[in-house]
Design an enzyme around this catalytic site. Structure first.
Site, PDB file in Angstrom:
ATOM      1  N   LYS A  17       0.813  -1.221   0.000  1.00  0.00           N
ATOM      2  CA  LYS A  17       0.000   0.000   0.000  1.00  0.00           C
ATOM      3  C   LYS A  17       0.847   1.272   0.000  1.00  0.00           C
ATOM      4  CE  LYS A  17      -4.339  -1.616   1.978  1.00  0.00           C
ATOM      5  NZ  LYS A  17      -4.252  -2.591   3.051  1.00  0.00           N
TER       6      LYS A  17
HETATM    7  N1  GLU Z   1      -7.381  -7.417   6.233  1.00  0.00           N
HETATM    8  C1  GLU Z   1      -6.428  -8.197   5.509  1.00  0.00           C
HETATM    9  C2  GLU Z   1      -5.651  -7.316   4.558  1.00  0.00           C
HETATM   10  O1  GLU Z   1      -6.093  -6.270   4.166  1.00  0.00           O
HETATM   11  C3  GLU Z   1      -7.060  -9.294   4.677  1.00  0.00           C
HETATM   12  C4  GLU Z   1      -7.625 -10.337   5.525  1.00  0.00           C
HETATM   13  C5  GLU Z   1      -8.278 -11.483   4.804  1.00  0.00           C
HETATM   14  O2  GLU Z   1      -8.679 -11.364   3.634  1.00  0.00           O
HETATM   15  O3  GLU Z   1      -8.414 -12.490   5.455  1.00  0.00           O
HETATM   16  O4  GLU Z   1      -4.572  -7.685   4.171  1.00  0.00           O
END
Ligand code: GLU
Length: 297
Positions: A265
């Site tokens: 990101k």
């Molecule tokens: N919140 C996690 C992320 O943005 C992804 C979690 C998931 O898909 O299990 O990397």
């Protein structure tokens, strides 16, 4: 609306259709890799006439960027995604923001603790890194259970407080079939050891929150980046200990840049914002996202 969930917060929602989800962390802008995951998870569920959930994984408060969630919602909608349940529209498994699900995680932790599956740990990260003989797993040193059976008085007297770990010893072998990668077999004793479910500052661990949410929200398929493959055995251990339904998992290839590096990101050049600034249509953006080079996991 499930009435039983009001009395028992650990009652999974009953579903009569396939359920998928996209679960971003609002720590910045979505990039091409995130968008590919979102598109593939959404397309899979839409093809099956199922239910698609948007869940915001904002338990890591220091890393949560104000405004990022609203921006993500706007960007995903611009790209053409829609969801049946989410923080902006509600739904039977609400709330859909992890920061609002404290009571649910507390209930899950209580149940794990009652089953003798958690224990407090006062080891600091620094201390653990200092153990030269500790084997390394994907997320750092494997925890060999130093605090198992420690005297409660010693724990209570510890000024920095204690984290809570999940005891993997009872069911350390985890098998599952990944829809893309096939049969997977892990030994949690070698991979992570007893892993943290609540940090000493009170923050819930991703492994606990994600597993509890997928189970309780009745998610039947988890399509996500291959970087999370290592998390799946820990999440399955939690789901199995709580007797929650297990989704089918599909871990995707990772999108890479020209240099073959994984996207993150922080790299603004491949963000959705940058794509939108070019004046590209959503259809062209979808095509661009789906034609990115990927690295096979
Ligand atoms: N919140 C996690 C992320 O943005 C992804 C979690 C998931 O898909 O299990 O990397």
């Amino acid at each position: 609306m499930s009435t039983s969930s009001a009395t028992n917060p650990l009652q999974p929602i009953r579903r009569d259709r396939p359920v998928g989800r996209y679960a971003p962390s609002p720590t910045g802008e979505l990039h091409l890799g995130n968008l590919r995951t979102a598109l593939l998870a959404w397309q899979s569920i839409r093809r099956q006439g199922g239910i698609f959930i948007l869940r915001i994984e904002d338990i890591d408060r220091p890393r949560t960027v104000p405004g990022a969630e609203a921006r993500m919602i706007e960007d995903l909608r611009w790209l053409g995604l829609d969801w049946d349940e989410g923080p902006d529209i509600g739904g039977p498994a609400a709330p859909y923001r992890q920061s609002e699900r404290d009571d649910i995680y507390s209930a899950a932790l209580k149940r794990l603790t009652a089953a003798g599956l958690t224990y407090p740990c006062i080891c600091s990260r620094k201390e653990l890194r200092g153990i030269a003989s500790a084997p390394h797993g994907p997320d750092g040193p494997v925890y060999a259970g130093r605090c198992r059976g420690r005297d409660p008085r010693e724990l209570a007297a510890h000024p920095a407080g204690a984290s809570l770990r999940f005891l993997v010893e009872r069911e350390p072998l985890i098998q599952f079939v990944d829809r893309r990668l096939g049969h997977q077999h892990y030994d949690l004793m070698q991979m992570s050891g007893d892993f943290i479910v609540r940090r000493r500052d009170g923050q819930w661990a991703y492994q606990l929150a994600c597993a509890v949410d997928d189970g309780l929200m009745g998610v039947s398929e988890v399509i996500r980046g291959g970087d999370l493959l290592d998390s799946t055995p820990r999440q399955l251990a939690v789901l199995r200990a709580l007797e929650l339904p297990e989704p089918v998992y599909e871990h995707l290839e990772l999108v890479v840049d020209e240099a073959g590096q994984r996207m993150c990101k922080r790299d603004g050049s491949v963000s959705i914002g940058a794509i939108r600034q070019t004046g590209m249509t959503p259809a062209a953006a979808r095509e661009l996202i789906m034609s990115q080079p990927v690295k096979h996991h």
